[in-house]
Design a protein around this motif. Structure first.
Motif, mmCIF file in Angstrom:
data_model
loop_
_atom_site.group_PDB
_atom_site.id
_atom_site.type_symbol
_atom_site.label_atom_id
_atom_site.label_comp_id
_atom_site.label_asym_id
_atom_site.label_seq_id
_atom_site.Cartn_x
_atom_site.Cartn_y
_atom_site.Cartn_z
ATOM 1 N N PRO A 39 44.089 18.221 -2.895
ATOM 2 C CA PRO A 39 45.225 17.463 -2.357
ATOM 3 C C PRO A 39 46.540 18.231 -2.332
ATOM 4 O O PRO A 39 47.470 17.820 -1.640
ATOM 5 C CB PRO A 39 45.317 16.243 -3.284
ATOM 6 C CG PRO A 39 44.638 16.677 -4.544
ATOM 7 C CD PRO A 39 43.554 17.597 -4.125
ATOM 8 N N GLU A 40 46.639 19.337 -3.061
ATOM 9 C CA GLU A 40 47.851 20.145 -3.059
ATOM 10 C C GLU A 40 47.725 21.402 -2.202
ATOM 11 O O GLU A 40 48.597 22.273 -2.228
ATOM 12 C CB GLU A 40 48.223 20.543 -4.499
ATOM 13 C CG GLU A 40 48.507 19.365 -5.409
ATOM 14 C CD GLU A 40 49.626 18.482 -4.866
ATOM 15 O OE1 GLU A 40 50.665 19.038 -4.444
ATOM 16 O OE2 GLU A 40 49.459 17.247 -4.860
ATOM 17 N N ASP A 41 46.660 21.498 -1.431
ATOM 18 C CA ASP A 41 46.397 22.700 -0.646
ATOM 19 C C ASP A 41 47.198 22.727 0.653
ATOM 20 O O ASP A 41 47.421 21.688 1.291
ATOM 21 C CB ASP A 41 44.913 22.809 -0.294
ATOM 22 C CG ASP A 41 44.066 23.244 -1.474
ATOM 23 O OD1 ASP A 41 44.639 23.593 -2.527
ATOM 24 O OD2 ASP A 41 42.827 23.231 -1.348
ATOM 25 N N ASP A 42 47.582 23.930 1.036
ATOM 26 C CA ASP A 42 48.178 24.194 2.343
ATOM 27 C C ASP A 42 47.141 24.933 3.177
ATOM 28 O O ASP A 42 46.627 25.982 2.755
ATOM 29 C CB ASP A 42 49.448 25.040 2.208
ATOM 30 C CG ASP A 42 50.515 24.330 1.400
ATOM 31 O OD1 ASP A 42 50.807 23.168 1.708
ATOM 32 O OD2 ASP A 42 51.041 24.940 0.443
ATOM 33 N N VAL A 43 46.838 24.395 4.358
ATOM 34 C CA VAL A 43 45.704 24.872 5.147
ATOM 35 C C VAL A 43 46.155 25.293 6.540
ATOM 36 O O VAL A 43 47.020 24.652 7.158
ATOM 37 C CB VAL A 43 44.633 23.767 5.250
ATOM 38 C CG1 VAL A 43 43.521 24.158 6.225
ATOM 39 C CG2 VAL A 43 44.053 23.458 3.870
ATOM 40 N N LEU A 55 42.125 16.427 12.582
ATOM 41 C CA LEU A 55 42.448 15.021 12.326
ATOM 42 C C LEU A 55 41.569 14.426 11.233
ATOM 43 O O LEU A 55 41.993 13.536 10.494
ATOM 44 C CB LEU A 55 42.306 14.216 13.618
ATOM 45 C CG LEU A 55 43.422 14.436 14.639
ATOM 46 C CD1 LEU A 55 42.979 13.997 16.031
ATOM 47 C CD2 LEU A 55 44.687 13.686 14.231
ATOM 48 N N LEU A 56 40.350 14.927 11.092
ATOM 49 C CA LEU A 56 39.446 14.425 10.069
ATOM 50 C C LEU A 56 39.682 15.069 8.701
ATOM 51 O O LEU A 56 39.458 14.432 7.672
ATOM 52 C CB LEU A 56 37.993 14.666 10.500
ATOM 53 C CG LEU A 56 37.513 13.863 11.716
ATOM 54 C CD1 LEU A 56 36.147 14.333 12.152
ATOM 55 C CD2 LEU A 56 37.486 12.377 11.395
ATOM 56 N N LEU A 57 40.121 16.319 8.685
ATOM 57 C CA LEU A 57 40.262 17.042 7.424
ATOM 58 C C LEU A 57 41.650 16.934 6.793
ATOM 59 O O LEU A 57 41.794 17.076 5.575
ATOM 60 C CB LEU A 57 39.937 18.526 7.623
ATOM 61 C CG LEU A 57 38.485 18.888 7.912
ATOM 62 C CD1 LEU A 57 38.357 20.394 8.118
ATOM 63 C CD2 LEU A 57 37.566 18.439 6.784
ATOM 64 N N ALA A 58 42.664 16.701 7.598
ATOM 65 C CA ALA A 58 44.048 16.818 7.126
ATOM 66 C C ALA A 58 44.377 15.891 5.965
ATOM 67 O O ALA A 58 45.204 16.232 5.103
ATOM 68 C CB ALA A 58 45.017 16.591 8.281
ATOM 69 N N ALA A 59 43.759 14.739 5.897
ATOM 70 C CA ALA A 59 44.071 13.778 4.836
ATOM 71 C C ALA A 59 43.662 14.277 3.454
ATOM 72 O O ALA A 59 44.090 13.714 2.440
ATOM 73 C CB ALA A 59 43.385 12.439 5.120
ATOM 74 N N ASN A 60 42.861 15.336 3.418
ATOM 75 C CA ASN A 60 42.371 15.857 2.137
ATOM 76 C C ASN A 60 43.277 16.912 1.525
ATOM 77 O O ASN A 60 42.995 17.391 0.423
ATOM 78 C CB ASN A 60 40.971 16.450 2.336
ATOM 79 C CG ASN A 60 39.970 15.426 2.797
ATOM 80 O OD1 ASN A 60 39.455 14.652 2.005
ATOM 81 N ND2 ASN A 60 39.696 15.408 4.094
ATOM 82 N N VAL A 61 44.362 17.288 2.215
ATOM 83 C CA VAL A 61 45.218 18.372 1.749
ATOM 84 C C VAL A 61 46.691 17.987 1.881
ATOM 85 O O VAL A 61 47.026 16.941 2.424
ATOM 86 C CB VAL A 61 44.934 19.669 2.544
ATOM 87 C CG1 VAL A 61 43.489 20.098 2.373
ATOM 88 C CG2 VAL A 61 45.255 19.501 4.030
#
Length: 212
Positions: A39-43, A55-61
């Motif tokens: 949750p604290e990652d910058d991707v 759009l599917l992955l962004a909520a995890n970071v």
């Protein structure tokens, strides 16, 4: 625009309308990727296309910058993001940009925790240069997570057709990889491979690699 950029820009609308060819393999890719994100990652995502995966992955970071060099792809991705925002479904840290890995706009002082590239490496004309740049953009211990179409074992089938289509602007640049050659590229670029998978079988290699 380069020929490859023109190709992807031209087919953006058709690409956006195409269904995922193997939904099970796609969901497996997402699930394995999420296992490596926090949750604290910058991707940073490279070659994001029309943004469905972002759009599917962004909520995890914490933050997610999804890039593509084709303006037509990013326009559609922005439209998707706007629609998701209106529904309250969009992650605040997600944004799209017309850029590639060498663009100044992707640089950050702190670096990225993860850089993603799905169905991407086989379309890169200078993969060694790209991997060096990815290595430089990642934080120490950061991850490069990729899935690459590997057609080298059947190049004799595909290469003549691809070259003919390229001559008339109907195909982009494509590099023929085997599982071993794509893993060797990543390893010799300063990464330790920590996970691999093959989905869909038998042609797409999923790789999670840590910067060393």
């Amino acid at each position: 625009m380069t020929p490859s950029t023109r190709f992807w820009d031209k087919i953006a609308v058709k690409y956006a309308a195409s269904p995922v060819k193997d939904q099970s393999a796609y969901e497996k890719t997402l699930a394995r990727t999420i296992e490596h994100l926090g949750p604290e990652d910058d991707v940073l995502e490279l070659g994001c296309g029309t943004g469905s995966t972002a759009l599917l992955l962004a909520a995890n970071v914490r933050s997610y910058l999804a890039t593509d060099f084709a303006p037509g792809m990013v326009r559609i991705a922005d439209d998707k993001l706007e629609a998701a925002q209106q529904k309250g479904d969009a992650h605040a840290g997600l944004r799209f940009a017309v850029a590639d890995v060498f663009s100044e706009s992707v640089e950050t002082e702190q670096g990225y925790d993860a850089i993603l590239g799905y169905n991407f490496l086989h379309l890169v004309e200078t993969p060694e240069d790209l991997m060096a740049r990815v290595h430089g953009l990642l934080k120490p211990g950061g991850l490069f997570i990729s899935k690459t179409v590997c057609l080298k074992d059947k190049a004799w089938l595909f290469l003549p057709l691809i070259k003919a289509m390229q001559l008339v602007g109907k195909a982009p640049f494509v590099k023929m990889y085997s599982f071993a050659s794509v893993e060797n590229l990543i390893s010799r670029s300063g990464f330790e491979i920590i996970e691999t998978g093959t989905y869909p079988e038998p042609r797409s290699r999923f790789v999670v690699a840590r910067k060393v």
